[in-house]
Design a protein around this motif. Structure first.
Motif, PDB file in Angstrom:
ATOM      1  N   GLY A  49      90.426  29.393  49.116  1.00 29.99           N
ATOM      2  CA  GLY A  49      90.507  30.909  49.006  1.00 29.99           C
ATOM      3  C   GLY A  49      88.965  31.657  49.237  1.00 29.99           C
ATOM      4  N   ARG A  50      88.800  32.723  48.810  1.00 30.73           N
ATOM      5  CA  ARG A  50      87.763  33.521  49.282  1.00 30.73           C
ATOM      6  C   ARG A  50      86.686  33.555  48.011  1.00 30.73           C
ATOM      7  N   PRO A  51      85.146  33.275  48.352  1.00 30.52           N
ATOM      8  CA  PRO A  51      84.303  33.259  47.367  1.00 30.52           C
ATOM      9  C   PRO A  51      84.009  34.635  47.010  1.00 30.52           C
ATOM     10  N   VAL A  52      83.176  34.502  45.776  1.00 25.71           N
ATOM     11  CA  VAL A  52      82.879  35.980  44.998  1.00 25.71           C
ATOM     12  C   VAL A  52      81.210  35.924  45.369  1.00 25.71           C
ATOM     13  N   VAL A  53      80.523  37.027  45.981  1.00 32.88           N
ATOM     14  CA  VAL A  53      79.137  36.981  46.162  1.00 32.88           C
ATOM     15  C   VAL A  53      78.753  38.306  45.310  1.00 32.88           C
ATOM     16  N   TYR A  54      77.713  37.882  44.454  1.00 28.35           N
ATOM     17  CA  TYR A  54      76.913  38.693  43.688  1.00 28.35           C
ATOM     18  C   TYR A  54      75.638  38.990  44.301  1.00 28.35           C
ATOM     19  N   GLY A  55      75.008  40.264  44.200  1.00 30.03           N
ATOM     20  CA  GLY A  55      73.861  40.373  44.550  1.00 30.03           C
ATOM     21  C   GLY A  55      73.071  41.667  43.613  1.00 30.03           C
ATOM     22  N   VAL A  56      71.806  41.545  43.707  1.00 33.58           N
ATOM     23  CA  VAL A  56      70.810  42.132  42.652  1.00 33.58           C
ATOM     24  C   VAL A  56      69.902  42.769  43.871  1.00 33.58           C
ATOM     25  N   ILE A  57      69.618  44.084  44.006  1.00 34.78           N
ATOM     26  CA  ILE A  57      68.802  44.670  44.875  1.00 34.78           C
ATOM     27  C   ILE A  57      67.913  45.793  44.101  1.00 34.78           C
ATOM     28  N   ASP A  58      66.555  45.728  44.566  1.00 33.40           N
ATOM     29  CA  ASP A  58      65.731  46.715  44.309  1.00 33.40           C
ATOM     30  C   ASP A  58      65.940  48.101  44.970  1.00 33.40           C
ATOM     31  N   TYR A  84      64.013  50.718  44.938  1.00 35.65           N
ATOM     32  CA  TYR A  84      62.598  51.186  45.680  1.00 35.65           C
ATOM     33  C   TYR A  84      62.420  50.292  47.104  1.00 35.65           C
ATOM     34  N   SER A  85      62.512  48.954  47.233  1.00 35.53           N
ATOM     35  CA  SER A  85      61.961  48.260  48.230  1.00 35.53           C
ATOM     36  C   SER A  85      63.250  47.946  48.996  1.00 35.53           C
ATOM     37  N   ARG A  86      64.410  48.054  48.407  1.00 38.36           N
ATOM     38  CA  ARG A  86      65.607  47.242  49.066  1.00 38.36           C
ATOM     39  C   ARG A  86      65.678  45.647  49.238  1.00 38.36           C
ATOM     40  N   LEU A  87      64.524  45.204  48.517  1.00 38.45           N
ATOM     41  CA  LEU A  87      64.424  43.751  48.583  1.00 38.45           C
ATOM     42  C   LEU A  87      65.715  43.113  47.615  1.00 38.45           C
ATOM     43  N   LEU A  88      66.350  42.228  48.111  1.00 34.75           N
ATOM     44  CA  LEU A  88      67.288  41.575  47.196  1.00 34.75           C
ATOM     45  C   LEU A  88      66.682  40.511  46.355  1.00 34.75           C
ATOM     46  N   THR A  89      66.765  40.821  45.124  1.00 36.72           N
ATOM     47  CA  THR A  89      65.943  40.051  44.155  1.00 36.72           C
ATOM     48  C   THR A  89      66.701  38.747  43.480  1.00 36.72           C
ATOM     49  N   GLY A  90      68.186  38.849  43.904  1.00 33.72           N
ATOM     50  CA  GLY A  90      68.934  37.754  43.174  1.00 33.72           C
ATOM     51  C   GLY A  90      70.226  37.834  43.714  1.00 33.72           C
ATOM     52  N   ILE A  91      70.805  36.574  44.060  1.00 35.77           N
ATOM     53  CA  ILE A  91      72.334  36.364  44.474  1.00 35.77           C
ATOM     54  C   ILE A  91      72.879  35.383  43.551  1.00 35.77           C
ATOM     55  N   LEU A 112      71.782  37.276  37.332  1.00 37.76           N
ATOM     56  CA  LEU A 112      70.636  37.631  36.654  1.00 37.76           C
ATOM     57  C   LEU A 112      69.631  36.495  36.177  1.00 37.76           C
ATOM     58  N   ASP A 113      70.334  35.276  36.050  1.00 42.67           N
ATOM     59  CA  ASP A 113      69.510  34.146  35.958  1.00 42.67           C
ATOM     60  C   ASP A 113      68.736  33.752  37.127  1.00 42.67           C
ATOM     61  N   ASN A 114      69.524  33.889  38.270  1.00 39.23           N
ATOM     62  CA  ASN A 114      68.836  33.691  39.439  1.00 39.23           C
ATOM     63  C   ASN A 114      67.712  34.902  39.851  1.00 39.23           C
ATOM     64  N   MET A 115      68.013  36.084  39.261  1.00 43.51           N
ATOM     65  CA  MET A 115      67.282  37.228  39.560  1.00 43.51           C
ATOM     66  C   MET A 115      65.449  36.675  39.068  1.00 43.51           C
ATOM     67  N   VAL A 116      65.631  36.060  38.005  1.00 41.94           N
ATOM     68  CA  VAL A 116      64.015  35.707  37.439  1.00 41.94           C
ATOM     69  C   VAL A 116      63.689  34.351  37.841  1.00 41.94           C
ATOM     70  N   MET A 117      64.598  33.515  38.677  1.00 44.78           N
ATOM     71  CA  MET A 117      64.277  32.100  39.106  1.00 44.78           C
ATOM     72  C   MET A 117      63.188  31.962  40.272  1.00 44.78           C
ATOM     73  N   ASP A 118      62.576  31.049  40.433  1.00 44.11           N
ATOM     74  CA  ASP A 118      61.610  31.052  41.526  1.00 44.11           C
ATOM     75  C   ASP A 118      62.312  30.584  42.741  1.00 44.11           C
ATOM     76  N   LYS A 119      62.295  31.454  43.874  1.00 45.57           N
ATOM     77  CA  LYS A 119      63.397  31.456  44.826  1.00 45.57           C
ATOM     78  C   LYS A 119      62.776  30.014  45.812  1.00 45.57           C
ATOM     79  N   VAL A 120      61.495  29.688  45.771  1.00 44.31           N
ATOM     80  CA  VAL A 120      61.007  28.837  46.569  1.00 44.31           C
ATOM     81  C   VAL A 120      61.977  27.544  46.020  1.00 44.31           C
ATOM     82  N   GLU A 121      61.814  27.289  44.773  1.00 45.36           N
ATOM     83  CA  GLU A 121      62.474  26.062  44.000  1.00 45.36           C
ATOM     84  C   GLU A 121      64.080  26.311  44.596  1.00 45.36           C
TER      85      GLU A 121
END
Length: 718
Positions: free
Chosen positions: A306-315, A317-324, A340-349
Motif C-alpha cells: 500500500g501507500r506510505p505516510v509521510v510526516y514533515g515539520v518545517i520552520d 521563517y526559513s522554510r527548512l524541513l526540521t524533521g520527517i 517530533l522525535d526526529n525533529m530533535v535528532m542529529d540529522k548526520v546520524e
C-alpha cells in the motif's frame, strides 16, 4: 553559537555558578544566575559569551530543571498556585519583556505588576526569578511541595471552625464547608449560574442564601426571606473559593453562551497568521500526507503493502524541513510522535542509518521550537499537555477544513508528491482509472527503506533550493543573501532572536511524547493490557507485597510491548519493566497485535463453549449409567441372611483377595504364547506345588470363592 534557554556553567567553580540564557537581542544576550531567591537578568555581549564557550571557561550543560510533569500527578493546590503565578508572569513577560531586561526600568515595571495583581513587589520578583531560573515555562512556577511535608490535601474537618476568624463579624465565628455544603454550592451553580441567563456569581450566591440559609414568610401575599445570622451561613468568599476550586471554565462558557461564540473565542488557535515570526524556531508547522505511491514488502517484492505516510515539520521563517517520518503509522499520534522525535535528532546520524553521508551544514536542525502549528486530530489528547507544561512549547491547533493555516508544509508536500509521480514506479498517475487502463499498482518496486532514502534526498535538495517569492528583508538583500532554507536558517540564527531550544537528553522528550496508561501491581507481576511485567525496583522495594492491587502510571510504546516504563516522580528518569515468562510469547509484538491475539483467544473459547458443555453433559450421563448398572447388579446379588456387621467385618481380607485377582489380570507377559504341538503326556508322581497360598483362617466369602477358583484351575492342570 548561543541558544535561547540554554544552561551554562563556569568551569572550576561551584555548582551555584550556573546561568540560563533568557533572551537574545543581537549583539546582546541576557541571562540569569540559577541561585538566589531574586536573581535578576544580566546582559553580556554575545561574542564575549561565545569566546568563553570556545575557551571552555563556560560550558553548556543539561537543564537541571528539565522534568516531565503531568497535571494528573499534581494536586489542585499546586495547579492553582502555578496558574495564578503564570498569569502574573505571562502578562508581564509578553507585555514588558524589553523593560524587564533593562535594570533601570525593571523596578517600575515590578511595581506596576504588583499593583495590578494586588500583591507585594518582592513576590513579583520571586515569581519572575523562578520563571527565569527554572526553564521559562509554566511548570517552572510549581511550588516545591515535594520537599515539604504538606501533600496539598484538604483539611480534615472537626467541630472547631477551620481557617482564620472573620474580621468584621461580631461573633468572629462561621461555618465549616462540609460535603453537604459543597453539594449546596454545586446545586445552585448548576441551576442558576450555568444557563443562558448569565447570572453573576454574586447573584448565584444570593440564590444560595434564599434556597438554604433563610426562612420564608409572607407580608400579605408577598413572600419575604429572613436570612439566618452570620455565624450560621457561608460567606461569599467561601462560596467563591470553592467555585474557583471546582470550576470547569470550558463547561461554564459552553452552557452560558452558544457554541458558535465558544468556537470563536475559545478554540485553540492563538494566531491566524503563520508568518508572524521573529526568526528560526518561532513557529514550526507539522502535517502528514499519504504519499501518491504504492510500495512493496521488504521481505518479498511481489507483495504490495500500500501507500506510505509521510510526516514533515518545517520552520516557518526559513522554510527548512526540521524533521520527517516515513512509515505506515497514521496519520496518528504515533506518526506525529516519531516526527517530533526526529525533529530533535542529529540529522548526520539519522542519514547515516540509511547509508547517506552528510555534514551538519547540510541539515543543521535538531531543536525544539516555541510554537507548533498542527491539525486537531493528532494533537488532541495524548501527551500534548506535557509538551506545553514541561517543554514550554505552545500548540496551535487549526480549525476544521483550514489547511491554508498550514500552507507552507502543505505546499511542500505537493512538491514532493509531484516529483515522486514523475520518477518512481508504482506512483499514482490518475485519480480515477478508466476501463482498460494499466493498473499502476502492479509497477510498485520500492520498499519502505528505499522510499525513505528518496524522501531524505528530496529534503536535502529542498533545504538548498532557492525559494521563489520569499519576502527578503533589506538586511538580507544588502549582504546578497540567496533565499535558500539553509541560508535563511543560518542568517536568522545570527541576526534574529528566534526561540530555538536544544534537548540534551532525548529520553526527557520521549517521556513527554509516549502515551501513558495505568498498570496494576499483583502477585503475578505488574499487569498492563493483559500482560505481566517485572522490574528490578519492584523486587528491591517489595512492591508485590506492600503495594498489591495498587495502580501506577506507566509509559509505553504501542509499537513494541516488550517493555513499559515507570516515570520517576521528579520527571528526570524512569524504571524499565520487562515481560515475564508468562507473557514472553508476546515479545516484540505491537499493542494492536496483542489485542488481536486476545480477541482470537476469546473467540475460540466462545466457539468451544457449547462443545465443552456437551462433553460435560455426556460425561455426566456416562457416569450415571455406570452407577445405575452397578446398583441394579447389587440388588440382584444381595444375600438376605448376611448381617450388616458381617458385611463390614472382613474389609481387609476382601481387599487382599481383590488385589490378588487384579495382579493376575494386570501382570505383564513379555514373551509370546508358544505354539503347542501334539505330544505324549508324561505323568509325574509329584504334584506341582507352585500355587498361590491363600490363608485358610479367613471367613471372607470372597476368599472362599477365590479358593474354589484355585482348586478348579488346579484340577484342569491335572
Amino acid at each position: 553559537m548561543i541558544f535561547y534557554n540554554q544552561v551554562y556553567q563556569f568551569t572550576g567553580k561551584e555548582e551555584k555558578n550556573r546561568i540560563r540564557v533568557i533572551a537574545i537581542d543581537d549583539p546582546i544576550v541576557y541571562f540569569v544566575e540559577l541561585h538566589g531567591n531574586t536573581s535578576m537578568p544580566k546582559k553580556a555581549v554575545i561574542s564575549d559569551i561565545e569566546t568563553e564557550v570556545q575557551s571552555e571557561l563556560l560550558i553548556p550543560i543539561p537543564d537541571p530543571f528539565a522534568k516531565s510533569y503531568s497535571d494528573k500527578d499534581l494536586t489542585e493546590k499546586q495547579i492553582q498556585k502555578r496558574d495564578e503565578d503564570w498569569q502574573v508572569v505571562s502578562e508581564g513577560w509578553d507585555k514588558y519583556k524589553k523593560s524587564l531586561l533593562i535594570r533601570k526600568e525593571r523596578d517600575a515595571i515590578f511595581e506596576q505588576i504588583a499593583k495590578q495583581h494586588r500583591i507585594a513587589k518582592i513576590k513579583v520578583k520571586r515569581i519572575f526569578t523562578r520563571f527565569w531560573q527554572r526553564g521559562l515555562n509554566r511548570n517552572a512556577l510549581l511550588p516545591d511541595y515535594i520537599y515539604s511535608g504538606g501533600k496539598g490535601k484538604e483539611r480534615q474537618l472537626a467541630l472547631a471552625k477551620v481557617g482564620r476568624p472573620r474580621k468584621y463579624s461580631s461573633t468572629k465565628q462561621g461555618i465549616n464547608i462540609t460535603d453537604n455544603v459543597k453539594k449546596q454550592f454545586d446545586y445552585v451553580v448548576k441551576k442558576y449560574y450555568r444557563n443562558k441567563q448569565q447570572l453573576s456569581l454574586t447573584e448565584t450566591y444570593e440564590y444560595l442564601l434564599r434556597e438554604f440559609y433563610s426562612d420564608k414568610y409572607y407580608e400579605g401575599n408577598k413572600p419575604k426571606y429572613k436570612i439566618w445570622e452570620e455565624s450560621k451561613i457561608p460567606t461569599f468568599h467561601q462560596f467563591y473559593y470553592w467555585f474557583k476550586k471546582l470550576e470547569d471554565p470550558k463547561l461554564d462558557f459552553q452552557l452560558r453562551h452558544n457554541q458558535k461564540e465558544f468556537e470563536l473565542k475559545y478554540r485553540p488557535i492563538l494566531s491566524n497568521s503563520a508568518l508572524e515570526t521573529d526568526g528560526p524556531g518561532t513557529r514550526f508547522q507539522i502535517d502528514a500526507t499519504i504519499a501518491d505511491i504504492y510500495l512493496v514488502s521488504s521481505f518479498d517484492r511481489n507483495l504490495i503493502i500500500g501507500r506510505p505516510v509521510v510526516y514533515g515539520v518545517i520552520d516557518v521563517y526559513s522554510r527548512l524541513l526540521t524533521g520527517i517520518y516515513v512509515g505506515l503509522e497514521g496519520p496518528s499520534w504515533i506518526g506525529a510522535m516519531m516526527t517530533l522525535d526526529n525533529m530533535v535528532m542529529d540529522k548526520v546520524e539519522f542519514c547515516k542509518k540509511f547509508g547517506i553521508s552528510i555534514d551538519e551544514s547540510q541539515w543543521p536542525a535538531h531543536h525544539l521550537p516555541e510554537i507548533i502549528i498542527a491539525d486537531r486530530g493528532e494533537f488532541e489528547g495524548y501527551s500534548v499537555e506535557n509538551l506545553i507544561n514541561n517543554l514550554n512549547i505552545k500548540i496551535e491547533n487549526t480549525s476544521p477544513y483550514r489547511g491554508d493555516l498550514k500552507g507552507i508544509i502543505e505546499r511542500q508536500f505537493r512538491t514532493i508528491n509531484g516529483k515522486i509521480k514523475r520518477k518512481a514506479p508504482g506512483a499514482i498517475q490518475k485519480e480515477y482509472r478508466e476501463r482498460g487502463d494499466k493498473d499502476y499498482r502492479l509497477d510498485a518496486s520500492l520498499n519502505l527503506e528505499e522510499f525513505t532514502k528518496i524522501i531524505i534526498h528530496l529534503v536535502l535538495h529542498h533545504n538548498q533550493n532557492i525559494i521563489d517569492k520569499y519576502p527578503l528583508e533589506k538586511e538580507m538583500i544588502s549582504v546578497g543573501l540567496t533565499a535558500t532554507p539553509i541560508n535563511l536558517w543560518n542568517w536568522g540564527i545570527e541576526n534574529k532572536k528566534g526561540s530555538l531550544q536544544v534537548i540534551h537528553n532525548q529520553n526527557i522528550l520521549r517521556l513527554n511524547l509516549l502515551p501513558k496508561g495505568k498498570a496494576r501491581i499483583t502477585r503475578a507481576g505488574i499487569k498492563f493490557r493483559g500482560l505481566s511485567y517485572g522490574a528490578e525496583r519492584a523486587l528491591n522495594e517489595q512492591w508485590y507485597f506492600k503495594m498489591r492491587n495498587h495502580s501506577i502510571e506507566i509509559v509505553f510504546d504501542p509499537r513494541d510491548m516488550s517493555k513499559i516504563y515507570i516515570p520517576h516522580t521528579d520527571g528526570r528518569g524512569f524504571d524499565t519493566c520487562y515481560l515475564l515468562d508468562t507473557s514472553s510469547q508476546y515479545k516484540g509484538n505491537t499493542l494492536e497485535e496483542i489485542e488481536y491475539y486476545h480477541e482470537l483467544i476469546q473467540e475460540a473459547r466462545h466457539q468451544e463453549a457449547n462443545k465443552q458443555k456437551e462433553n460435560t453433559l455426556n460425561m455426566d450421563g456416562a457416569i450415571e449409567s455406570i452407577i445405575q448398572k452397578a446398583k441394579k447388579e447389587k440388588k440382584q446379588t444381595i444375600v438376605s441372611n448376611v448381617s450388616k456387621a458381617e458385611k463390614v467385618k472382613n474389609i481387609s481380607a476382601n481387599r487382599q483377595a481383590e488385589k490378588i485377582m487384579n495382579r493376575e489380570e494386570e501382570k505383564f507377559t513379555l514373551t509370546e504364547k508358544p505354539i503347542i504341538d501334539t505330544c505324549q503326556v508324561v505323568e509325574f508322581t509329584k504334584k506341582n506345588s507352585e500355587t498361590v497360598e491363600i490363608p485358610k483362617k479367613s471367613t471372607s466369602r470372597l476368599m472362599d470363592k477365590l479358593r474354589k477358583k484355585r482348586d478348579e484351575e488346579f484340577g484342569k492342570d491335572q
